[in-house]
Scaffold this motif. Structure first.
Motif, mmCIF file in Angstrom:
data_model
loop_
_atom_site.group_PDB
_atom_site.id
_atom_site.type_symbol
_atom_site.label_atom_id
_atom_site.label_comp_id
_atom_site.label_asym_id
_atom_site.label_seq_id
_atom_site.Cartn_x
_atom_site.Cartn_y
_atom_site.Cartn_z
ATOM 1 N N VAL A 273 25.462 -40.359 41.699
ATOM 2 C CA VAL A 273 25.407 -41.145 42.831
ATOM 3 C C VAL A 273 25.439 -41.249 43.960
ATOM 4 C CG1 VAL A 273 25.523 -43.609 44.061
ATOM 5 C CG2 VAL A 273 24.851 -43.917 41.647
ATOM 6 N N VAL B 288 26.253 -52.811 46.420
ATOM 7 C CA VAL B 288 25.099 -52.664 45.202
ATOM 8 C C VAL B 288 24.253 -53.694 45.404
ATOM 9 C CG1 VAL B 288 25.344 -52.883 42.537
ATOM 10 C CG2 VAL B 288 26.891 -51.529 43.581
ATOM 11 N N THR C 295 23.712 -48.480 39.188
ATOM 12 C CA THR C 295 24.104 -47.812 40.167
ATOM 13 C C THR C 295 24.212 -46.180 39.046
ATOM 14 O OG1 THR C 295 25.903 -47.932 38.644
ATOM 15 C CG2 THR C 295 25.856 -48.653 41.390
ATOM 16 N N PHE D 52 18.837 -45.722 42.513
ATOM 17 C CA PHE D 52 20.090 -46.794 43.640
ATOM 18 C C PHE D 52 20.633 -44.938 44.044
ATOM 19 C CE2 PHE D 52 24.620 -47.050 44.343
ATOM 20 C CZ PHE D 52 24.723 -48.152 44.270
ATOM 21 N N VAL E 136 14.477 -50.473 46.940
ATOM 22 C CA VAL E 136 15.201 -50.927 46.177
ATOM 23 C C VAL E 136 14.262 -52.105 46.124
ATOM 24 C CG1 VAL E 136 17.111 -53.023 46.250
ATOM 25 C CG2 VAL E 136 17.497 -51.726 46.767
ATOM 26 N N LEU F 247 20.747 -54.088 40.266
ATOM 27 C CA LEU F 247 20.281 -52.372 40.436
ATOM 28 C C LEU F 247 21.670 -51.170 40.013
ATOM 29 C CD1 LEU F 247 17.686 -50.930 41.155
ATOM 30 C CD2 LEU F 247 18.956 -49.969 43.106
ATOM 31 N N TYR G 273 18.481 -45.211 46.357
ATOM 32 C CA TYR G 273 18.875 -45.873 47.722
ATOM 33 C C TYR G 273 20.163 -45.563 48.851
ATOM 34 C CZ TYR G 273 22.142 -50.294 48.591
ATOM 35 O OH TYR G 273 22.829 -50.790 48.955
#
Lengths: 349, 349
Positions: A10, A341, A307, A312, A33, A305, A315
């Motif tokens: 991430v 998140v 991570t 993600f 998302v 969602l 995003y």
């Protein structure tokens, strides 16, 4: 519960040249998302949801706030207390007593630790545990271990990273490159800040410590001067810029996943620290229930969602580098509290 | 207006071992501010203050918001427009149309750029200037120049720093040490983040650019898709975690110095982006006046704590390293938006 290295993906997303970066019709974070596959969403266990019902608003409309409790290994002593208090009905009839602008909304027994008490404090259940400062950080998970261990595991888990940045293979772990450094998302508060299994954590890499961080909407345990005085009976949520100086000084136990506007839009208290000076200003709390204790049909269902999902990662990257049409200059990074998140309510059917 | 190197002192304060660090009775940041000498406070020019009067609250109480406009060289095109609009009485009768939780409160003509228009947009004064994206950053001040220039000027201005960290004398500017690096307070958004003459700025050191940053309470200019569509007629303020991705993408023109609670506690809009869906929810704005245009007796007077003062340096250091009794672990740093510049109202006598 926490996978170790997945978290790094991430953070990496904030700097890797993903395909989206070249797309002329780049998606906004919310569009990414909305397009996430169903498999990228993870159900929140009803045992980890609290439903807080405030007295109706002046216009008669209902006010319900849903809080997600943090999973192990964090804050479980306080979280056990919170479930005990909820199941004892202890919270029913307490109130929101403090609203401090750009800081916190706090609720509890107005006759406990409150400048404007007018009666006896409500007795607490006997089985509550006392928990101290040692539990403000976790030394086990996630991403345990000395920083020296990090790079090899990082490369093993993410071979793509080494392909894109071959120079990292030659770096000693003591002199890891600026790309990796940036991917750990350091800020003035921590050497690394990563989103892991749905939660924001700060890391002391040398010390092998991790702790949850005070982002907007996070819920923590009010306490007195002594670190072991917070039982879970007094709770607060953040309604302003992340007060990261509270990290490791107060226990975080969860976050608001729905209805924070019922708290953040309350009138600010005019007393010291934003306490309401007139008891009539307090907002009554009708009840706080663990969702799994409600009849099945009344249990709210929420998903976050993952991570650890590709969605993600995209995003988070888009939060750090906005390329949707409104933007001129992508920021090039995002602090951990600016990558909230995504959470959604799902049908109970 | 902006002195160049003085700014560094404030950032340094986050890491230097000031006397306060050893004191057993360490002061809280607010106590340091309360003890600041009168000479450390700087009067805000009445020409730089806007007084915004909202319609009274439901209980009849007055709602007044005071905004400080930013001094040169930042955003002066928009600020000239804002004074023009205020002096034309153009703002009188507009409304707060958008309240988005953890983001912004926005006010303007509800029939301009609003999903729920129901009439003609109000005509703007003809003398407004159109200003474009080039003005979202300043390449001149403060702390102009390439980063290569920084260290020598830094050492010249702050010999104490070199005494405390003698290793810096041997560093080339390309490899400046971690102490100096930390003193510049880098974060995911900028290589340096410094408080200069009362305002928070981000810096691109290599590019020699500076820009004001979106902290809680900062006021900016709403615009459409094109960067030159913001005139100053539509304004917003931040009511949540710093949305730093807006830096360099929208013009900041000032900050709320009093009364932000009248905006931050408004009900959140339920339409897209937090716009009010029902026109009746909008909050009427009775007037916005430049304070210097008011009769002398009605002009509010405000001072800010000089960011170049020793008091401010101690305050900033204490924000980054809380040692007052409640705290267990000092954070070791503070992001720029977590060091709000103290502002106080002073008697008009």
């Amino acid at each position: 519960m926490i996978r170790t290295i997945a978290s790094a993906l991430v953070a990496l997303a904030l700097t890797l040249p993903l395909a989206a970066q070249e797309a002329p019709d780049a998606l906004a974070p919310g569009e990414i998302v909305a397009a996430a596959a169903p498999r990228d969403w993870i159900r929140i266990a009803p045992e980890d949801l609290l439903v807080m019902t405030l007295a109706p608003a002046a216009d008669g409309s209902a006010r319900e706030v849903v809080i997600q409790l943090m999973p192990p290994p964090f804050s479980q002593g306080w979280i056990a207390n919170i479930r005990t208090l909820a199941r004892a009905g202890w919270y029913d009839g307490i109130s929101v007593n403090r609203v401090q602008d750009n800081y916190v909304v706090q609720w509890g027994d107005p006759n406990h630790d409150n400048p404007e008490t007018e009666g006896e404090a409500k007795a607490l259940p006997e089985e509550l545990r006392a928990i101290g400062a040692r539990d403000y950080t976790a030394s086990t998970l996630p991403m345990t271990g000395k920083f020296d261990d990090l790079l090899p595991r990082f490369l093993e888990r993410f071979p793509d990273f080494a392909e894109k940045f071959p120079e990292v293979r030659d770096l000693s772990t003591a002199e890891f490159g600026s790309s990796i450094r940036k991917s750990l998302n350091p800020d003035p508060y921590a050497e690394a800040n990563l989103l892991v299994e749905g939660w924001p954590f700060g890391y002391d890499l040398k010390g092998g410590k991790a702790w949850p961080v005070h982002c907007y909407g996070m819920v923590g345990v009010g306490r007195g001067m002594s670190p072991d005085t917070g039982s879970g009976a007094e709770l607060y949520t953040v309604i302003g810029h992340a007060p990261r100086h509270l990290d490791r000084n107060i226990a975080l136990v969860g976050r608001v996943v729905e209805g924070i506007e019922h708290l953040s839009s309350l009138p600010r208290g005019t007393g010291a620290l934003g306490f309401y000076e007139d008891p009539a200003q307090r907002v009554p709390i009708r009840s706080i229930r663990v969702a799994s204790d409600l009849p099945a049909a009344e249990q709210p269902r929420f998903e976050y969602l993952s991570t650890e999902s590709e969605s993600f990662a995209r995003y988070a990257e888009a939060r750090a580098n906005r390329r949707d049409p409104f933007f001129i200059v992508p920021a090039g990074g995002a602090d951990i509290c600016n990558v909230p998140v995504p959470v959604r309510r799902v049908s109970t059917e």
